[in-house]
Design an enzyme around this catalytic site. Structure first.
Site, short mmCIF file in Angstrom:
data_model
loop_
_atom_site.label_atom_id
_atom_site.label_comp_id
_atom_site.label_asym_id
_atom_site.label_seq_id
_atom_site.Cartn_x
_atom_site.Cartn_y
_atom_site.Cartn_z
N ASP A 150 -15.28 -57.64 -4.36
CA ASP A 150 -16.34 -58.64 -5.91
C ASP A 150 -17.64 -58.86 -5.59
O ASP A 150 -18.35 -59.35 -6.44
CB ASP A 150 -15.54 -59.92 -6.45
CG ASP A 150 -14.99 -60.36 -5.95
OD1 ASP A 150 -15.24 -61.17 -5.22
OD2 ASP A 150 -14.47 -61.88 -6.71
N SER A 186 -10.33 -63.67 -2.28
CA SER A 186 -11.66 -63.72 -1.60
C SER A 186 -12.21 -63.50 -0.93
O SER A 186 -11.55 -62.84 0.15
CB SER A 186 -12.12 -64.36 -3.08
OG SER A 186 -13.77 -63.88 -2.98
N ASP A 214 -17.07 -58.68 0.65
CA ASP A 214 -16.12 -59.39 0.02
C ASP A 214 -14.59 -58.84 0.75
O ASP A 214 -14.97 -57.41 0.36
CB ASP A 214 -16.22 -61.00 -0.17
CG ASP A 214 -15.74 -60.83 -1.81
OD1 ASP A 214 -15.99 -59.72 -1.84
OD2 ASP A 214 -15.74 -61.56 -2.35
N ASP A 246 -11.96 -58.18 -1.26
CA ASP A 246 -11.67 -58.55 -2.55
C ASP A 246 -12.12 -57.28 -3.62
O ASP A 246 -12.14 -56.48 -4.58
CB ASP A 246 -10.52 -59.47 -3.27
CG ASP A 246 -12.02 -60.16 -3.88
OD1 ASP A 246 -12.76 -60.83 -3.01
OD2 ASP A 246 -11.82 -60.78 -4.70
#
Length: 571
Positions: free
Chosen positions: A303, A142, A299, A301
């Site tokens: 999500d 993340s 961000d 990734d």
């Protein structure tokens, strides 16, 4: 010297580069790298990259992959043939880890679908559902610093594994031999000999088509004069958002080009977290130069999403609760205007998310249900209502910048929100309103809600024990007054009980070591320890008639809780 350390140095499964790293370690570094196995918990596995059992590396990933392969094999041939999807973001070693996992699963007779290039977490979730796979994995840490990476495992519904299945996977991994004893596999040979299939363009187009469906009025969006800037913060979402902008023909939508390509070092950033103002630095600089109305950051990734709004003199960042309230109201009001608002609509939020969403939903005749912190619990609820058709999902969100508008993905989906936020801002822009003015209008209707998060880390090996002892002390105290107001509800999610004066009722959520107080003036306080580090978080929410009153009360409660817990923690 650690026995494990010597074993890694002697192993033929540990490559020379990692052995060189091991030889260059100090005694203290060796101790830290080998004093425990990097935990694979209910949410997956995350840690600092490097050699050792307490680090994320090819060997520890290989061990986890063998455990997952054994679990899938135990579920029968159908599970193996339905297969496993693997996606990864821009982080160091992400592609190598994806190939390692693919090699292990493929060699165990499991069908593997593998992305060749970085893709987002929500697209991984969507892909599991689209391909009807048994499970999947996202390789990401993340918005953690560059030296971190991790594995997140997903079930057949596209949500992160539920608690029961996660425990089974963890048990299977724990049965696997030590990492350095497991033979390495050649990806090229595995790709040739095993059932590993690359996926990409077809799934990209299918996912983008679904994301495009979140738009309520495309014709109006395509006529907007709103100016928007987007940045993926060097993560995996850049190519997807660029393709969506082309598909939807959104005008005046530009990009922070210096951050569009995946970069494992996050070279233009001090933080890749859209909750941090520093993540917007380049976007703000570009926004001022181009006189842009809206800045959106996602961000690595893909999500979580944050946004900043031009107020006429500067950019103001919205927090997760503020964005969630705006988006929820926009979705419900658009459904109402178009005559598509269901009579059995439901919204899901976490127990530490603002109560403003419940007030908004109620005004539209929509039910709100709380879940524990963690988006997998929202995914679990969506699956339940699909099976019994009791409710129609309309929105799910959490205060930590995670939102889901449509459930074709079952994890928070920042890509959906990029499109939806742009349409929402364009809608208000057409009425000569900024999103800040739209939020003020909601406050006039529903009251002013403000929230605060206080995070306390206790250093040292005894930190976690101190936190547990403090929470036990809070439970025993049975507090009746807090910050000048009466406690009307006390919720203990570990014993699953809500106490109200002399009455007691059972909570239906899964057990969790979380305590929540609801006060007579509408204030609430939630105490939640971290599951992975010696940290405890205090979540506070207030509701007042004016912003000044709300901020004053928030500060007052925050100071009270901080002082109270300092005594409990013996700081």
């Amino acid at each position: 010297m650690s026995v494990h350390y010597e074993s890694w140095l002697a192993s033929s499964s540990i490559d020379e580069a990692m052995k060189k790293e091991l030889r260059e370690m100090t005694k203290e570094q060796i101790e830290d790298a080998f004093y425990q196995d990097l935990a694979f918990g209910t949410g997956g596995m995350r840690g600092v990259l490097g050699a050792g059992t307490n680090r994320l590396n090819v060997a520890t990933v290989r061990r986890a992959a063998h455990g997952i392969a054994n679990y899938i094999s135990s579920q029968g041939e159908e599970a193996k043939s339905r297969g496993f999807v693997i996606a990864f973001d821009n982080r160091r070693m992400s592609k190598e880890f994806s190939q390692e996992v693919a090699s292990v699963l493929g060699s165990n007779g499991i069908q593997v679908y593998l992305y060749e290039q970085p893709r987002t977490t929500p697209q991984l979730s969507f892909s599991i559902r689209q391909l009807n796979c048994f499970m999947g994995m996202m390789i990401t840490a993340s918005h953690n610093p560059p030296e971190y990476n991790g594995l997140k495992v997903y079930g057949e519904d596209g949500a992160q594994l539920n608690l029961e299945d996660a425990e089974r996977v963890v048990a299977a991994i724990q049965q696997v031999a030590a990492p350095e004893t497991i033979s390495s596999l050649s990806f090229s040979e595995s790709f040739r000999d095993a059932s590993i299939q690359y996926i990409g363009q077809t799934l990209d187009e299918a996912y983008q088509q679904q994301v495009a469906s979140v738009v309520f009025d495309l014709e109006s969006l395509q006529k907007t004069t709103l100016k928007t800037i987007f940045t993926p913060l060097h993560g995996a979402s850049g190519s997807t958002v660029r393709a969506l902008q082309d598909k939807l023909a959104i005008p005046h939508f530009s990009f922070v080009e210096a951050q569009m390509e995946p970069d494992s070092e996050f070279s233009t950033l001090t933080s890749a977290n859209p909750e941090d103002e520093s993540a917007f630095a380049l976007a703000i600089e570009q926004g001022i130069a181009q006189q842009t109305d809206l800045l959106i950051a996602v961000d690595p990734d893909g999500d979580r999403v944050g946004l900043a709004v031009w107020t006429g003199s500067s950019y103001q960042l919205l927090n997760g609760n503020e964005t969630g309230a705006l988006v929820l109201h926009f979705i419900l009001s658009q459904h109402q205007q178009q005559g598509t608002l269901p009579t059995n609509g439901i919204v899901y939020k976490t127990i530490v998310t603002s109560e403003m969403g419940r007030m908004i939903a109620k005004s539209f005749g929509v039910t709100t249900e709380d879940v524990l912190t963690g988006f997998k619990f929202i995914g679990e609820k969506i699956r339940e209502i699909e099976h019994d058709s009791s409710y129609k999902f309309l929105f799910g969100y959490e205060e930590s910048y995670g939102y889901l508008a449509k459930p074709f993905a079952r994890d928070k989906d920042a890509i959906q929100l990029v499109v939806l936020l742009t349409e929402m801002a364009a809608y208000y822009h057409a009425q000569s309103m900024t999103l800040m003015e739209a939020l003020d209008a909601l406050y006039e209707t529903y009251g002013v809600f403000k929230e605060k998060l206080i995070s306390v880390t206790i250093k040292g090996m005894s930190g976690a024990a101190q936190i547990q002892q403090a929470l036990q002390s809070v439970r025993k105290e049975q507090l009746t007054q807090m910050a000048g107001s009466q406690v009307i509800h006390f919720e203990d999610y570990l014993s699953q009980v809500r106490k109200s004066h002399d009455e007691q009722e059972q909570l239906t959520l899964p057990p969790a070591n979380v305590l929540k107080f609801v006060l007579s003036d509408g204030t609430w306080v939630c105490l939640r320890p971290s599951g992975t580090e010696p940290k405890i978080k205090y979540y506070i929410g207030v509701q007042k008639n004016t912003a000044t009153e709300a901020q004053t009360r928030l500060n007052e409660v925050g100071e009270w809780v901080n002082g109270w817990m300092e005594l409990k923690l013996k700081l």
